[in-house]
Design a protein around this motif. Sequence first.
Motif, short mmCIF file in Angstrom:
data_model
loop_
_atom_site.label_atom_id
_atom_site.label_comp_id
_atom_site.label_asym_id
_atom_site.label_seq_id
_atom_site.Cartn_x
_atom_site.Cartn_y
_atom_site.Cartn_z
N ASP A 1 0.86 -1.18 0.00
CA ASP A 1 0.00 0.00 0.00
C ASP A 1 0.90 1.24 0.00
OD1 ASP A 1 -2.31 1.68 0.58
OD2 ASP A 1 -1.52 1.78 2.63
N ASP B 1 -0.35 5.20 0.76
CA ASP B 1 -0.68 6.18 1.80
C ASP B 1 -0.68 5.56 3.19
OD1 ASP B 1 -0.97 8.28 0.05
OD2 ASP B 1 -3.13 8.00 -0.20
N GLY B 2 0.14 6.10 4.08
CA GLY B 2 0.19 5.62 5.46
C GLY B 2 1.01 4.36 5.63
N THR B 3 1.53 3.83 4.51
CA THR B 3 2.33 2.59 4.57
C THR B 3 3.75 2.89 4.07
OG1 THR B 3 0.36 1.21 4.33
CG2 THR B 3 2.47 0.19 3.80
N ASP C 1 -1.87 -0.57 5.98
CA ASP C 1 -2.19 0.03 7.28
C ASP C 1 -3.68 0.14 7.56
OD1 ASP C 1 -2.54 2.10 5.30
OD2 ASP C 1 -2.61 3.54 6.96
N SER C 2 -4.54 -0.07 6.53
CA SER C 2 -5.96 0.28 6.69
C SER C 2 -6.88 -0.87 6.32
CB SER C 2 -6.33 1.46 5.79
OG SER C 2 -5.69 2.62 6.18
N ASP D 1 -6.71 -2.66 3.05
CA ASP D 1 -5.57 -3.56 2.82
C ASP D 1 -5.83 -4.97 3.34
OD1 ASP D 1 -3.88 -1.50 1.76
OD2 ASP D 1 -3.71 -0.73 3.81
MG LIG Z 1 -3.06 3.17 3.47
#
Ligand SMILES: [Mg+2]
Length: 274
Positions: free
Chosen positions: A9, A11-13, A214-215, A218
Amino acid sequence: MSRLVIFTDLDGTLLDHHTYTAEPARPAWEAAEAAGVPCVFNTSKTRAEVEQLQEKLGLHEPFIVENGAAVWFPGDTELPLPPDARPTDGLYCKLLSIPRTEILEILAPLRHRFRFRGLSDMGVNELMERTGLERQQAILASQREFSEPLVWMDTEDALKECVEALDALNLRLVRGGRFHHVIGACDKGQAMSWLLAVYQNAFGDAITSMALGDSENDVDMLSASDIPFLVRSPVHAPPEIPDRPEVCITSHCGPEGWAEAVTSVLEQEGIGSL
Ligand SMILES: [Mg+2]
């Protein structure tokens, strides 16, 4: 011998939730690439965003966009392409879903039942405000081809009803870091499995898949991978991964966490040295 392929992933990963930088992870992905381990992006982002990011990071691999809706291959890929991969703008596209125009048509009547704001309702300025992206980045993010991001403005109960209504129309609603995404009958896990089969075909060896996310959006990818890794988020609790009690969670957030996970797996698999 088994070959490793990394699916990640963004974003955020791989990318920091707030600053969108990937640089703390650079030594780790460079070690992976140097050892012949592909790093495949599997993201809710658009093709335009991923192309620009790959160029910036110096990566040149196939990638999965818009939550599993399509797989893009570089024009010079050595992987065996399926017969229905369409040449488009110098790349090849394997569609696993439906085009956004169809999704918008199906969504239109639901606007009378639920309160939400779609990307198609927003100008670039609003998108910049909601995401913190710079103008150029926001323009790339708005070039959706296979999905419609929504800001949900109704109740949680209405959200559940909407998910059911979409399900009956063969659409899915998945929660990303900032938006809910309406997509066709696809997910990051199915797209990963599809692309793994292509690698398998090319390499002729068994493939070990590592996945990082992260979400909620995923979870399908993490569940379907051999080595799932949750990257810690600074803004939300990690999602539950059903039937995978062994799933590891990084101690750091974003790209620092990504580097930690990839470094440990490369060592574990006896690949390269960092
Ligand atoms: Mg993410």
